[in-house]
Motif scaffolding. Sequence first.
Motif, mmCIF file in Angstrom:
data_model
loop_
_atom_site.group_PDB
_atom_site.id
_atom_site.type_symbol
_atom_site.label_atom_id
_atom_site.label_comp_id
_atom_site.label_asym_id
_atom_site.label_seq_id
_atom_site.Cartn_x
_atom_site.Cartn_y
_atom_site.Cartn_z
ATOM 1 N N LEU A 18 32.261 47.319 33.719
ATOM 2 C CA LEU A 18 31.467 46.553 35.090
ATOM 3 C C LEU A 18 30.041 47.052 35.280
ATOM 4 C CD1 LEU A 18 34.809 46.085 37.771
ATOM 5 C CD2 LEU A 18 33.937 44.790 35.888
ATOM 6 N N LEU A 38 33.257 47.503 42.856
ATOM 7 C CA LEU A 38 34.618 46.129 43.143
ATOM 8 C C LEU A 38 33.748 45.916 44.036
ATOM 9 C CD1 LEU A 38 37.363 48.419 42.431
ATOM 10 C CD2 LEU A 38 36.676 46.354 41.264
ATOM 11 N N LEU A 52 32.226 43.365 43.937
ATOM 12 C CA LEU A 52 31.276 41.572 42.993
ATOM 13 C C LEU A 52 32.573 40.651 42.959
ATOM 14 C CD1 LEU A 52 31.269 43.770 39.366
ATOM 15 C CD2 LEU A 52 30.108 42.570 40.093
ATOM 16 N N VAL A 53 33.835 41.942 44.334
ATOM 17 C CA VAL A 53 34.970 40.353 44.205
ATOM 18 C C VAL A 53 35.116 40.356 45.333
ATOM 19 C CG1 VAL A 53 36.290 40.820 41.710
ATOM 20 C CG2 VAL A 53 36.908 42.488 43.731
ATOM 21 N N ALA A 84 38.876 43.812 46.118
ATOM 22 C CA ALA A 84 38.357 45.711 45.953
ATOM 23 C C ALA A 84 39.799 46.310 46.096
ATOM 24 C CB ALA A 84 37.511 45.797 46.475
ATOM 25 N N ALA A 99 39.880 37.690 36.008
ATOM 26 C CA ALA A 99 38.867 38.390 36.248
ATOM 27 C C ALA A 99 37.346 38.058 36.377
ATOM 28 C CB ALA A 99 38.621 39.490 35.407
ATOM 29 N N LEU A 158 34.440 38.918 39.185
ATOM 30 C CA LEU A 158 34.491 40.370 38.515
ATOM 31 C C LEU A 158 33.468 40.407 36.689
ATOM 32 C CD1 LEU A 158 35.752 42.936 39.039
ATOM 33 C CD2 LEU A 158 37.095 42.646 37.515
#
Length: 263
Positions: free
Chosen positions: A119, A151, A154-155, A160, A175, A180
């Motif tokens: 990531l 996390l 991104l989401v 997260a 994902a 993600l």
Amino acid sequence: MSDKLILTQLEVGYRILTLNRPDKLNAFTDDMHAVLRAAIDEAEADTDCRALMITGAGRAFCAGQDLRDRVLKPGEAPKPRDSLEKHYNPLIRRLRNLPFPVIAAVNGVAAGAGANIALACDIVIAGKSASFIQSFARIGLVPDSGGTWFLPRLVGEARARGLALIAQELQAEKAADWGLIWRCVDDDALIYEARRICEHFSIAPTQGLALIKRALDASATNDLDTQLDLERDLQKQANMTPDYAEGVRAFMEKRKPKFQGRK
Ligand code: T3D
């Protein structure tokens, strides 16, 4: 220390680093960290290198820290570990700050620090059979290697928390749906597609891309005013690069630009 722990492939304009302990799902030992550091140093020192791909050998991308020497003998007291200061934190900072894009080609399971190393890369592309597991909570640890930072950004907060606290496997397709990662592709197309991205970057205006990385990283904590000032400052630097001059010239002359990259 075996330099076979990380395989380096030199391509025109980019490099591929393969984490190579397939029988242990490419889990990290201290030696493997040292070899990876040296391989990244070499890539950065080579001004012809304009992108870096990281992938894993065998059926996994990376299972995070090798847990074999974390097993306590009966009666042995737990001891503090310094693997984050020594290895993981410098690695994550390094990947974010490299002056060219880093592409994670996630070929299989990415667990623990292995998931968060992926990531931390600029572009994450995964094969359909790959998955991401914040496995820390399964063994009483806290997501590290930037996991608690990446996390939620991104989401979002709800996903997260679910990923970190429940520590379930997240399949690559989901994902990608959740944002993600950049893309999920068929397993047998993964390296081809990751190479295409590297080839794109290998002829791109690399200094400009490095400035974009800086701007996006800073935006996570800046307010709009501060970010506008930063964009102004970075744009001044971009204005001064030979690649900007070439980009404008090529546009006006209706031809493809020939960017010089890091030189
Ligand atoms: O202490 C500190 O330094 C703190 C730092 C922490 C950073 C971290 O990354 S903590 C998180 C560490 N990683 C994990 O907890 C993940 C552990 N692995 C797994 O949960 C599973 O292996 C997977 C879900 C990733 C895959 O499962 P599966 O069933 O496909 O494979 P497997 O059978 O579990 O693993 C295959 C082999 O790899 C097996 O070895 P064997 O029995 O064939 O000799 C297994 O022990 C080995 N392996 C997998 N992960 C690790 C590992 N060996 C050592 N360390 C590992 N992390």
